[in-house]
Write a protein that holds these residues in place. Structure first.
Motif, PDB file in Angstrom:
ATOM      1  N   ARG A 196       6.264  -8.975   3.991  1.00 12.75           N
ATOM      2  CA  ARG A 196       5.039  -9.603   4.482  1.00 12.75           C
ATOM      3  C   ARG A 196       4.199 -10.111   3.312  1.00 12.75           C
ATOM      4  NH1 ARG A 196       1.298  -5.609   7.822  1.00 12.75           N
ATOM      5  NH2 ARG A 196       0.993  -4.766   5.747  1.00 12.75           N
TER       6      ARG A 196
ATOM      7  N   HIS B   1      -0.625   7.250  12.740  1.00 11.53           N
ATOM      8  CA  HIS B   1      -0.353   6.513  11.505  1.00 11.53           C
ATOM      9  C   HIS B   1      -1.084   7.092  10.307  1.00 11.53           C
ATOM     10  CE1 HIS B   1       2.157   3.265  12.768  1.00 11.53           C
ATOM     11  NE2 HIS B   1       1.546   3.375  13.916  1.00 11.53           N
TER      12      HIS B   1
ATOM     13  N   ASN C 164       1.976  -0.079   6.341  1.00 17.89           N
ATOM     14  CA  ASN C 164       0.990  -0.396   7.367  1.00 17.89           C
ATOM     15  C   ASN C 164       1.323  -1.688   8.100  1.00 17.89           C
ATOM     16  OD1 ASN C 164       0.556  -1.969   5.148  1.00 17.89           O
ATOM     17  ND2 ASN C 164      -1.619  -1.589   4.966  1.00 17.89           N
ATOM     18  N   PRO C 165       2.480  -1.724   8.760  1.00 17.38           N
ATOM     19  CA  PRO C 165       2.794  -2.930   9.529  1.00 17.38           C
ATOM     20  C   PRO C 165       1.782  -3.125  10.660  1.00 17.38           C
ATOM     21  CG  PRO C 165       4.344  -1.171  10.036  1.00 17.38           C
ATOM     22  CD  PRO C 165       3.505  -0.690   8.903  1.00 17.38           C
ATOM     23  N   PHE C 166       1.608  -4.376  11.067  1.00 17.97           N
ATOM     24  CA  PHE C 166       0.743  -4.656  12.210  1.00 17.97           C
ATOM     25  C   PHE C 166       1.480  -4.280  13.493  1.00 17.97           C
ATOM     26  CE2 PHE C 166      -0.616  -8.250   9.283  1.00 17.97           C
ATOM     27  CZ  PHE C 166      -1.708  -7.555   8.807  1.00 17.97           C
ATOM     28  N   PRO C 167       0.726  -4.009  14.549  1.00 16.98           N
ATOM     29  CA  PRO C 167       1.379  -3.709  15.832  1.00 16.98           C
ATOM     30  C   PRO C 167       1.956  -4.973  16.453  1.00 16.98           C
ATOM     31  CG  PRO C 167      -1.005  -3.628  16.070  1.00 16.98           C
ATOM     32  CD  PRO C 167      -0.726  -3.857  14.618  1.00 16.98           C
ATOM     33  N   LYS C 168       2.895  -5.583  15.757  1.00 15.16           N
ATOM     34  CA  LYS C 168       3.526  -6.811  16.215  1.00 15.16           C
ATOM     35  C   LYS C 168       5.021  -6.662  15.974  1.00 15.16           C
ATOM     36  CE  LYS C 168      -0.281  -9.662  14.379  1.00 15.16           C
ATOM     37  NZ  LYS C 168      -0.718 -10.624  15.365  1.00 15.16           N
TER      38      LYS C 168
ATOM     39  N   LEU D  95      -3.422 -10.247   2.511  1.00 21.43           N
ATOM     40  CA  LEU D  95      -2.611 -11.444   2.751  1.00 21.43           C
ATOM     41  C   LEU D  95      -3.461 -12.708   2.695  1.00 21.43           C
ATOM     42  CD1 LEU D  95      -0.446 -10.078   5.672  1.00 21.43           C
ATOM     43  CD2 LEU D  95       0.354 -10.665   3.389  1.00 21.43           C
TER      44      LEU D  95
ATOM     45  N   THR E 237      -6.247   0.885   6.775  1.00 22.33           N
ATOM     46  CA  THR E 237      -5.090   0.251   6.142  1.00 22.33           C
ATOM     47  C   THR E 237      -4.706  -1.036   6.872  1.00 22.33           C
ATOM     48  OG1 THR E 237      -3.504   1.509   7.447  1.00 22.33           O
ATOM     49  CG2 THR E 237      -4.191   2.474   5.366  1.00 22.33           C
ATOM     50  N   GLN E 238      -5.018  -1.118   8.162  1.00 21.32           N
ATOM     51  CA  GLN E 238      -4.730  -2.355   8.895  1.00 21.32           C
ATOM     52  C   GLN E 238      -5.622  -3.490   8.400  1.00 21.32           C
ATOM     53  OE1 GLN E 238      -2.579  -3.252  11.562  1.00 21.32           O
ATOM     54  NE2 GLN E 238      -1.469  -1.416  10.986  1.00 21.32           N
TER      55      GLN E 238
ATOM     56  N   PHE F 157       0.802  -1.209   0.000  1.00 16.07           N
ATOM     57  CA  PHE F 157       0.000   0.000   0.000  1.00 16.07           C
ATOM     58  C   PHE F 157       0.841   1.268   0.000  1.00 16.07           C
ATOM     59  CE2 PHE F 157      -2.413  -3.445   1.631  1.00 16.07           C
ATOM     60  CZ  PHE F 157      -3.684  -3.274   1.110  1.00 16.07           C
TER      61      PHE F 157
ATOM     62  N   PHE G 242       7.222  -0.938  14.525  1.00 11.63           N
ATOM     63  CA  PHE G 242       7.113   0.518  14.505  1.00 11.63           C
ATOM     64  C   PHE G 242       8.441   1.208  14.789  1.00 11.63           C
ATOM     65  CE2 PHE G 242       2.537  -0.409  15.692  1.00 11.63           C
ATOM     66  CZ  PHE G 242       2.089  -0.208  14.395  1.00 11.63           C
TER      67      PHE G 242
ATOM     68  N   ILE H 196      -6.958  -8.882  13.856  1.00  7.18           N
ATOM     69  CA  ILE H 196      -5.939  -7.837  13.670  1.00  7.18           C
ATOM     70  C   ILE H 196      -6.467  -6.497  14.202  1.00  7.18           C
ATOM     71  CG2 ILE H 196      -4.894  -6.357  11.899  1.00  7.18           C
ATOM     72  CD1 ILE H 196      -3.244  -8.741  12.244  1.00  7.18           C
TER      73      ILE H 196
ATOM     74  N   ASN I 198      -5.048  -4.160  17.358  1.00  4.86           N
ATOM     75  CA  ASN I 198      -4.776  -2.728  17.307  1.00  4.86           C
ATOM     76  C   ASN I 198      -5.510  -1.976  18.419  1.00  4.86           C
ATOM     77  OD1 ASN I 198      -3.309  -1.456  14.762  1.00  4.86           O
ATOM     78  ND2 ASN I 198      -4.241  -3.367  14.128  1.00  4.86           N
TER      79      ASN I 198
ATOM     80  N   ALA J 256      -4.458  -4.473   4.935  1.00  2.32           N
ATOM     81  CA  ALA J 256      -3.207  -5.233   4.977  1.00  2.32           C
ATOM     82  C   ALA J 256      -3.502  -6.703   5.249  1.00  2.32           C
ATOM     83  CB  ALA J 256      -2.283  -4.666   6.045  1.00  2.32           C
TER      84      ALA J 256
ATOM     85  N   TYR K  76       2.811 -13.570   9.819  1.00  2.00           N
ATOM     86  CA  TYR K  76       1.345 -13.546   9.906  1.00  2.00           C
ATOM     87  C   TYR K  76       0.667 -14.264   8.738  1.00  2.00           C
ATOM     88  CZ  TYR K  76      -3.430 -11.919  10.262  1.00  2.00           C
ATOM     89  OH  TYR K  76      -4.791 -11.878  10.331  1.00  2.00           O
TER      90      TYR K  76
ATOM     91  N   ARG L  73      -2.274   6.537  19.163  1.00  2.00           N
ATOM     92  CA  ARG L  73      -1.475   5.669  18.319  1.00  2.00           C
ATOM     93  C   ARG L  73      -2.045   5.591  16.909  1.00  2.00           C
ATOM     94  NH1 ARG L  73      -0.526  -0.124  20.502  1.00  2.00           N
ATOM     95  NH2 ARG L  73      -2.493  -0.371  19.426  1.00  2.00           N
TER      96      ARG L  73
END
Lengths: 252, 306
Positions: A161, B306, A95-99, B196, B188-189, A91, A147, B206, B210, B192, A107, B302
């Motif tokens: 990813r 973003h 937009n990485p996941f909070p991991k 996948l 966007t989360q 994108f 992050f 997911i 968050n 994403a 994932y 948070r």
């Protein structure tokens, strides 16, 4: 070279607003195809029809066909989840996941149950990060938060990813638009490297970027496909006056 | 002209400062008043007040433990029931329901929050209590009767009824906050995850990841509401200062005992005991709410970054 994706007479609507008009186009296998055009020309919308990401918008509607490997992905029985695994996406904003870095890449492998055991998972994660040209920068901190990475690293992590689920096509929606020149250069080099194994469709508003990374370029304007040609021809001797005007900066 | 303008502005400013300061004055005054008026029992019983199990105003014996116990247990029952329900409603509203359905349901949830406490209480007495006595209670006893929680006589009035009424009252608040928190999670989360090959359920996990700290905040906010809930609970919990392992037995909460006994507490020590319990409740809910707000703010900040 054969076509990976074949679009025929596609019209696309947001409610009663038509966003794309009668698009017919072929995207060759293992090449980079760039989509350029002024803002609002429909290039991102078009890209998102290729993995049915527009399905999330309730009022979106599409007619015509989009075939990947000869199968219409808008046929009623299509498994959209499987389609999206095959057609990955990167994108505009990372937009990485909070991991952790590791878990971000793991994932997709996990949810698609692609790994045999933990060692296999480790291997797949490492390969994906290596393929995204990020390994040396993150190998010592795989378990720290994603992050903590810079913007360019986060974007390459998102590419890793996407690669981890072994897609055949990678869609990139202005992947470098939020990055500085050095990070952009890394992404561009990566795109050129990736086309050996993947079919890549990249949307960009940066014409030089299209010229640098792509084999073929498609020019969109106001929802219409104006011209598709090999990139070299497009930027030196376009068929259409409109394309030439856009490329030479007469509007845009 | 500039001079009058300047004077006008400073007058305006001063007035606003006075208004804003009243909030601080009120909070400080309330704490001061409660501390001062609870001094007799603080002197008389010290910390023993909080651990005392006997409450016999006639003989000047004041132990707050049954009320603290009742408050905590009824609040926990409320949360155990309300949190999964609220999460389910909020997830449905944000992730699944089309706008046409989501709006009326969200509106009804908000209406639920506007129903006066005493109406919930009445409903509890005339609908919920008989339902527990005749249907839910016997079922629980026949299947889970070996647990001490579900033994004892069934009157329909007691801890479980109080907790269930509270759950109903807490649900709208928790739902509304969780909904806001989920909506604050960037699209966007979701995209994403979908890109996948994630299913709707996997995408939802997911989103929940968050929103985790915001959801925790919503739960704590609900806890704050439950701890302080008074009228409806007073009407259905049975108002008996005892510590019983059975959820069918009557109990008492701090808020209820204050509401029910203030008028008759003419004795100085009795009044002081009630006020000290009020002080305890005030401090606990104050801390719980501050903690909840912090958690909710963290998610908003948070996702804003973003």
């Amino acid at each position: 070279m054969g076509s990976k994706i074949r679009i025929k007479n596609m019209d696309f609507f947001y409610g009663s607003n038509q966003a794309l008009f009668d698009i017919s186009l072929e995207i060759p296998d293992r090449q980079v195809m760039a989509f350029i055009g002024p803002s609002g020309c429909g290039k991102s919308t078009f890209l998102r029809t290729l993995n049915r990401m527009n399905d999330t918008i309730p009022i979106a509607r599409l007619t015509g066909t989009v075939e990947i490997d000869g199968k219409d992905i808008y046929a009623p029985k299509t498994d959209v989840v499987a389609l999206r695994r095959k057609v990955g996406m990167v994108f505009q904003k990372s937009n990485p996941f909070p991991k952790s870095i590791y878990e971000n890449v793991a994932y997709g492998i996990r949810i698609n149950r692609m790994h045999k055991d933990r060692a296999d998972l480790d291997q797949r994660v490492e390969k994906a990060i290596r393929d995204a040209a990020l390994w040396d920068e993150v190998k010592d901190r795989l378990n720290t938060s994603a992050f903590g990475l810079s913007g360019g690293q986060q974007q390459r992590l998102c590419i890793a990813r996407a690669l981890a689920v072994q897609p055949e096509v990678v869609l990139m929606d202005e992947p470098a638009s939020a990055l500085d020149p050095i990070a952009t250069q890394k992404i561009e080099e990566l795109v050129v490297e990736l086309k050996k194994s993947y079919t890549i469709a990249i949307v960009t508003h940066n014409m030089q970027q299209a010229a640098r990374v792509s084999d073929r370029t498609a020019f969109f304007m106001l929802g219409k496909l104006i011209e598709v040609n090999p990139t070299e021809k497009m930027f030196t001797n376009p068929d259409e006056k409109l394309t030439e005007d856009y490329i030479t900066g007469r509007f845009g | 002209m500039s001079k009058t303008g300047t004077i006008g502005d400073s007058v305006f400013r001063t007035i606003l400062i006075i208004f804003a300061a009243t909030i601080i004055v009120i909070v400080v005054a309330m704490i001061a008043m409660m501390v001062q008026n609870s001094l007799p029992t603080i002197r008389e019983f010290g910390l023993g007040f909080l651990t005392g199990r006997r409450w016999q105003p006639a003989s000047d014996i004041f132990g707050a433990l049954p009320f603290i116990y009742g408050t905590i247990v009824s609040s926990v029952i409320a949360l155990v029931l309300a949190v999964p329900l609220s999460l389910g409603i909020a997830i449905f509203l944000v992730e699944q329901a089309p706008q046409k359905i989501a709006r009326p349901i969200a509106f009804m949830v908000e209406l639920l929050a506007a129903i006066p406490s005493v109406v919930y209480g009445l409903w509890g007495i005339f609908v919920l209590a008989p339902f527990i006595r005749s249907y839910l209670g016997p079922v629980l006893q026949s299947y889970l009767g070996w647990l001490p929680l579900f033994q004892g006589r069934l009157t329909g009035i007691g801890m479980l009824t109080g907790g269930m009424i509270m759950a109903l009252m807490v649900t709208p608040i928790v739902t509304a906050v969780v909904r806001d928190v989920l909506e604050a999670v960037s699209t966007t989360q979701r995209e994403a995850a979908l890109a996948l090959g994630a299913t709707k359920w996997e995408t939802t996990t997911i989103v929940l990841g968050n929103a985790a700290s915001g959801i925790a905040g919503a739960v704590v906010l609900g806890l704050g509401r439950a701890l302080g809930e008074t009228m409806a609970v007073t009407m259905v919990i049975g108002n008996s200062p005892q510590i019983s392992s059975s959820l069918f037995e009557p109990a008492y909460t701090i808020a209820s005992v204050l509401a029910a006994n203030f008028a008759e507490a003419t004795d100085k020590l009795y009044l002081s005991a009630l006020i000290e319990m009020g002080l305890v409740l005030f401090l606990v809910t104050f801390i719980v709410n501050a903690f909840a707000k912090l958690l909710v703010i963290r998610v908003a900040r948070r996702s804003g970054a973003h």
